[in-house]
Design an enzyme around this catalytic site. Structure first.
Site, PDB file in Angstrom:
ATOM      1  N   CYS A  25      49.656  58.166  55.010  1.00  0.00           N
ATOM      2  CA  CYS A  25      48.286  58.102  55.517  1.00  0.00           C
ATOM      3  C   CYS A  25      47.976  59.168  56.562  1.00  0.00           C
ATOM      4  O   CYS A  25      46.868  59.208  57.104  1.00  0.00           O
ATOM      5  CB  CYS A  25      48.005  56.708  56.055  1.00  0.00           C
ATOM      6  SG  CYS A  25      48.229  55.461  54.763  1.00  0.00           S
ATOM      7  N   HIS A  83      43.576  56.537  64.489  1.00  0.00           N
ATOM      8  CA  HIS A  83      43.897  56.061  63.141  1.00  0.00           C
ATOM      9  C   HIS A  83      43.231  54.699  62.941  1.00  0.00           C
ATOM     10  O   HIS A  83      42.634  54.465  61.911  1.00  0.00           O
ATOM     11  CB  HIS A  83      45.415  55.985  62.994  1.00  0.00           C
ATOM     12  CG  HIS A  83      45.891  55.812  61.594  1.00  0.00           C
ATOM     13  ND1 HIS A  83      45.499  56.641  60.568  1.00  0.00           N
ATOM     14  CD2 HIS A  83      46.723  54.884  61.036  1.00  0.00           C
ATOM     15  CE1 HIS A  83      46.083  56.249  59.443  1.00  0.00           C
ATOM     16  NE2 HIS A  83      46.813  55.180  59.697  1.00  0.00           N
ATOM     17  N   HIS A  91      40.263  52.139  54.827  1.00  0.00           N
ATOM     18  CA  HIS A  91      41.385  53.062  55.012  1.00  0.00           C
ATOM     19  C   HIS A  91      41.524  53.886  53.729  1.00  0.00           C
ATOM     20  O   HIS A  91      41.949  53.368  52.701  1.00  0.00           O
ATOM     21  CB  HIS A  91      42.662  52.285  55.301  1.00  0.00           C
ATOM     22  CG  HIS A  91      43.809  53.152  55.730  1.00  0.00           C
ATOM     23  ND1 HIS A  91      43.783  54.534  55.653  1.00  0.00           N
ATOM     24  CD2 HIS A  91      45.020  52.837  56.259  1.00  0.00           C
ATOM     25  CE1 HIS A  91      44.926  55.019  56.094  1.00  0.00           C
ATOM     26  NE2 HIS A  91      45.687  54.009  56.473  1.00  0.00           N
TER      27      HIS A  91
END
Lengths: 349, 384
Positions: B145, B277, B312
């Site tokens: 990610c 994040h 996400h």
């Protein structure tokens, strides 16, 4: 490029590095089943961790561990080292875990998904597992560039060190294959040598770090370049990548003692033309590594470095070339230094 | 220098639609509609809407990336033929961008017909490179990610080292049963993500692509382009403690941020905005609070997360955040954190923008990303 040196090497190849060296140098074909063996010298905590991992991680951990061992590098007991990291090149790194996860979800529905398997479906799983096992707290990077992934990873690692992002990086890559990968390659019509499992790593280190540890370097990374051929198999992009690599390394083509060539079958003619224009010295030894070992994708660059260095005397140069049917290109120039070549039995598992 | 941005997001196509949606506090998270999801629990995610992206397996992630790239090149004023192909590079990250191929293979369904499109992992980058005729460096950074963030870092390094004049940099990822079932198995998902909230229970997934055009200053100046934002520095570091859970103290994330700031020669106090994040998972947000506080001090910088708005987006997430930072610098406003209502005491040392957008000059911004296998990456962007 400021001095980035190679102080350790390690590989797992179809017949072990020893055979790879002797047979490839003699232009004999090699073959053999690839065993996944764990290093007997590793602490139990590391061995047990790697034993639970996916096959590609096991292969890469074996090669990376040997590279650290031949470099005389010891993992710290406590916190990860922030100035030591890893750069992995792999084309299909997590393919087998991806397949397992999908088959379980298809067979059993979402309840079939296992956290342990899903965690390994990312291509950087091997970098993560090796980083945990060896306490590498610096950059943990995975790059994918088809069959040029390994050489691309080594060049990226060298650039990171050159730019001051740490003092040492494991760099190389590997692949674990299987029937589904081979079927996909066949179905997709991607031109390759026969796909082969392998892993190979080098430990790249700043010259200052090696000197501080009292290690003589096996080789120096002189420079290199990556490129792309949008119409794979033509001459222009490959010639430009080669020319850029040599210019970056400040090494003339006729100074190369060894060239590792890499083009898949359909692109051999273009590669031969590009190399002929470059290498004018009749003494240059051109080794078709992938013809002997097969297409090892992410491992090819590291294997190429090891094979090339084995054939060089101190001060001599080699070019490691990676060419992929997708269009990815990479070329790296190394110079053999006077560090002692590790005993062959230390290189293989 | 960033001379153009392109976005295919659940909030709409284009950097303006994306940023305006964020400013309005909109969330695109809804029940999954594009594929069968009744047996997936939870089954909420942020999907990209648009028939032009309804492709055969293997082609959707590349289609996102190609559309974003075309928009970014147009925004940069770089028409086809305006770039020397030998000086054009592609750095396109992904986490699970080709996983719909595995579903198709196992079901013997139709997959994309070309060899390039049927490559998992690096197919989208190859597709872009061939479409644009790129002959410079082409790679697919894969840091889970953190892939999109590191793709921008790779591109900036290529330009800094003279390996390319123009690089298409970003990330792309897509939703499919493979991905949703996997994250659900990790117990990492929830219906409504609430980054940094005391009631947060997990993340919701999203999909899409974001791309920035990075151009050397000399190349941009030669064509008289004034770019308002540039990449000042990049950093990366590993947790090296666990494959899926973050280091509880945030040491790897903090190290990546410090490395990026050091590369940029910027003191933490000079940073106006951190794009976190901020997944909305219990452990990530607490880890990030410690990491950001360790680097910037208590309530030392404005922070937000966009994952309550677009979910996400995995390997694309960092690229979306690069666009977010560039727009925040350009417009002088920081979007709110959708989903945040009551900050977790464990995150109370952060100055999280919530409720409404915060107009403020943003001269320097930092984007931080973390991923599976302990990967962390950060980039620093600044007004020119």
């Amino acid at each position: 490029m400021s001095r980035v040196v190679i102080t350790g090497i390690g590989a797992i190849s179809p017949a072990g590095t020893e055979h790879a060296l002797t047979d490839v140098m003699a232009r004999r074909p090699v073959s053999g089943a690839l065993a996944t063996l764990l290093d007997a010298d590793w602490p139990e905590s590391v061995r047990s961790r790697v034993a639970r991992a996916e096959r590609v991680t096991q292969l890469m951990a074996g090669a990376a561990g040997r590279a650290l061992a031949t470099a005389g590098w010891e993992a710290p007991d406590e916190q990860p080292q922030r100035d030591v990291g890893i750069v992995v090149g792999t084309a299909f790194g997590c393919f087998l875990s991806n397949l397992t996860h999908q088959q379980r979800v298809r067979a059993h529905g979402p309840a079939g998904a296992l956290p342990r398997v899903f965690a390994a479906t990312v291509s950087n799983a091997a970098a993560g597992e090796i980083g945990i096992a060896c306490k590498l707290g610096g950059p943990a990077v995975t790059l994918t560039a088809g069959a040029a992934s390994g050489t691309s990873a080594m060049l990226h690692a060298a650039a990171l060190l050159d730019d001051g992002a740490g003092r040492a990086l494991l760099a190389g890559g590997g692949e674990a294959l299987g029937a589904r990968v081979e079927r996909w390659l066949r179905d997709a019509g991607l031109d390759t040598h026969p796909p082969t499992e392998a892993a190979a790593f080098v430990l790249l280190e700043t010259a200052a770090s090696a000197q501080a540890r009292g290690r003589r370097s096996l080789a120096t990374v002189c420079g290199g370049a990556t490129g792309f051929d949008p119409q794979p198999g033509t001459d222009a992009a490959l010639r430009a990548t080669l020319a850029t690599a040599l210019a970056h390394a400040d090494v003339p083509g006729n100074a190369l003692r060894v060239v590792i060539r890499a083009a898949p079958p359909a692109f051999r003619a273009a590669e031969a033309r590009a190399l002929a224009a470059l290498v004018e010295d009749a003494d240059t030894q051109v080794l078709p590594l992938k013809s002997q070992l097969g297409e090892t994708f992410g491992a090819a660059g590291g294997l190429g470095v090891i094979v090339a260095l084995a054939g060089l005397a101190p001060g001599e140069h080699a070019l490691i070339l990676d060419v992929c049917g997708t269009g990815h290109l990479a070329a790296m120039v190394v110079r053999r230094d006077d560090g002692d070549w590790p005993p062959l039995e230390q290189l293989t598992t | 220098m960033i001379t153009g941005c392109g976005v295919v997001s659940p909030l709409g196509r284009g950097a303006a639609a994306f940023f305006d949606g964020l400013l309005a506090g909109r969330s695109a998270i809804a029940p999954i509609r594009r594929f069968a999801a009744d047996d997936l629990t939870p089954h909420m995610a942020a999907e990209v809407v648009g028939e032009e992206f309804a492709r055969d397996a293997g082609a959707r992630a590349a289609a996102f990336a190609l559309a974003a790239t075309n928009d970014a090149l147009a925004a940069a004023g770089l028409a086809s033929g305006a770039i020397d192909p030998a000086r054009l590079g592609i750095a396109l990250g992904t986490t699970l961008g080709g996983m719909d191929l595995f579903e198709a293979w196992e079901a013997d369904r139709r997959v994309a017909t070309t060899a390039v499109e049927s490559i998992p992992y690096f197919g989208p980058a190859v597709t872009l490179a061939r479409q644009l005729g790129a002959r410079g460096p082409v790679a697919t950074p894969q840091l889970a990610c953190a892939s999109g963030t590191y793709a921008v870092a790779v591109a900036a390094r290529w330009i800094e080292r003279g390996e390319a004049d123009v690089v298409v940099a970003g990330g792309t990822d897509l939703l499919c049963r493979f991905v949703v079932a996997g994250f659900n198995a990790l117990k990492a998902t929830t219906d409504l993500p609430r980054p940094f909230d005391q009631a947060r229970r997990g993340l919701a997934l999203g999909e899409g692509a974001a791309v920035v055009i990075l151009e050397s200053a000399a190349h941009a100046e030669a064509r008289s382009v004034a770019a308002p934002v540039r990449i000042l520095g990049c950093g990366a570091a590993a947790d090296a403690v666990h494959m899926t859970a973050p280091d509880r103290e945030g040491r790897g994330a903090a190290e990546a941020m410090r490395a990026a700031l050091a590369a940029a020669a910027i003191e933490p106090g000079a940073v106006d905005f951190v794009s976190a994040h901020g997944t909305g998972t219990v452990y990530n947000d607490a880890m990030e609070a410690r990491a950001i506080t360790a680097v910037f001090g208590r309530r030392g910088v404005a922070v937000n997360s966009i994952k309550g708005a677009i979910g996400h987006t995995l390997g694309a997430a960092g690229a979306f955040e690069a666009v977010l930072c560039a727009e925040a610098i350009r417009r002088g406003v920081i979007p709110p954190t959708a989903g945040l209502e009551s900050i977790d005491p464990a995150c109370a040392d952060l100055d999280v923008v919530s409720g409404a957008a915060r107009p403020t000059p943003v001269r320097i911004a930092l984007s931080t990303s973390s991923g599976f296998a302990g990967a962390n990456a950060a980039i620093v962007l600044g007004a020119v």
